[in-house]
Design an enzyme around this catalytic site. Structure first.
Site, PDB file in Angstrom:
ATOM      1  CB  THR A 146      21.906  -4.351 -21.114  1.00 45.72           C
ATOM      2  OG1 THR A 146      21.559  -4.279 -22.498  1.00 45.72           O
ATOM      3  CG2 THR A 146      20.642  -4.186 -20.280  1.00 45.72           C
ATOM      4  CG  ASP A 155      25.925 -13.602 -25.541  1.00 52.65           C
ATOM      5  OD1 ASP A 155      26.766 -14.512 -25.671  1.00 52.65           O
ATOM      6  OD2 ASP A 155      25.381 -13.040 -26.525  1.00 52.65           O
ATOM      7  CB  THR A 172       7.494  -0.146 -50.734  1.00 55.03           C
ATOM      8  OG1 THR A 172       7.242  -0.057 -52.132  1.00 55.03           O
ATOM      9  CG2 THR A 172       8.956  -0.505 -50.520  1.00 55.03           C
TER      10      THR A 172
END
Length: 262
Positions: free
Chosen positions: A13, A109, A184
């Site tokens: 990013t 991070d 489902t």
């Protein structure tokens, strides 16, 4: 302006920051092997498409949990942006005191997120980062990084669900209207999302309980952080730019330290 780069396991990013504001951002896939020239061309092309001139970039800072790409990425920044990047790592001035058993094991991070959460929201604070892995980190009132919990991210859990079963399909990760699933797809969505909400609430509750804390703030970030934070009262704040703000704060601390040293 500051060019901040967060290298995660899934995406890189990138954000152009003016003070604490993100004025432009984009993502690059992490898992592709790239040369420094390829990184440089992609970064310059993306900046051009975001109407950001290279001349506007004053400095670059990088936090990474993927050591294997750092040589190429660092060289790309030096060659194409003409800047020597600040790399968040051991010795970087963060303002935090890490009191875990092995401070070197804490990813860059998580440190960056912790700095931003503590500086912007105060302590004690729990940071929930819903990325490739989901992490829950506790920063105490005095700025000590005290504990961290790591669990598989929602997408990891989802991939395991449909990759390791013969008949379950790949699905969009979203919260169904009701946990009382009728088919489902919604049954899988209910299990993934409501299950993750339950995990989040329980971990936050146990951290606060075992740390014997009151008035603890909880901040969420990461790609699927909004989905979870909007579904529980256990999280008070969602900040999609928390990591970039942390990189900005660490950059300012580093620049100030270097000026004071000289």
């Amino acid at each position: 302006m500051l060019f901040a780069i967060d290298v995660g396991n899934t995406n890189i990013t990138c954000a152009v920051m003016e003070d604490m504001d993100v004025v432009a951002s984009f993502r690059i896939t992490t898992k592709l092997q790239r040369t420094s020239d390829e990184f440089g061309i992609v970064i310059c092309d993306m900046l051009e498409k975001k109407n950001v001139s290279l001349d506007c970039i004053d400095d670059v800072i990088i936090a990474s949990v993927v050591p294997g790409i750092m040589h190429s990425l660092t060289n790309a920044v030096i060659r194409y942006l003409d800047k020597k990047p600040i790399i968040v790592g051991e010795g970087t001035k963060t303002g935090l005191r890490i009191i875990t058993a092995n401070p070197k094991e804490i990813g860059a991070d998580r440190i960056v997120d912790a700095v931003a959460a503590y500086e912007l929201y105060g302590g004690p604070v729990i940071v929930c980062d819903f990325g490739t892995a989901t992490t829950y980190d506790l920063i105490l009132e005095g700025g000590s990084f005290a504990a961290g919990i790591t669990s598989p991210g929602i997408r990891i859990s989802a991939n395991a669900l449909w990759n390791d079963t013969a008949k379950l399909p790949e699905i969009e990760i979203e919260k169904p209207d009701s946990i009382l699933a009728k088919d489902t797809v919604t049954s899988m969505q209910a299990g993934l999302v409501y299950g993750y909400i339950g995990q989040t609430e329980y971990i936050i509750k146990k951290v606060i309980e075992e740390a014997k804390l009151e008035n603890t703030k909880v901040v969420a970030t990461g790609g699927l952080g909004r989905l979870i934070s909007d579904s529980t009262d256990s999280i008070q704040y969602y900040d999609k730019d928390l990591t970039m703000k942390g990189l900005r704060l660490i950059y300012e601390k580093t620049v100030k330290h270097d000026k004071d040293k000289n």
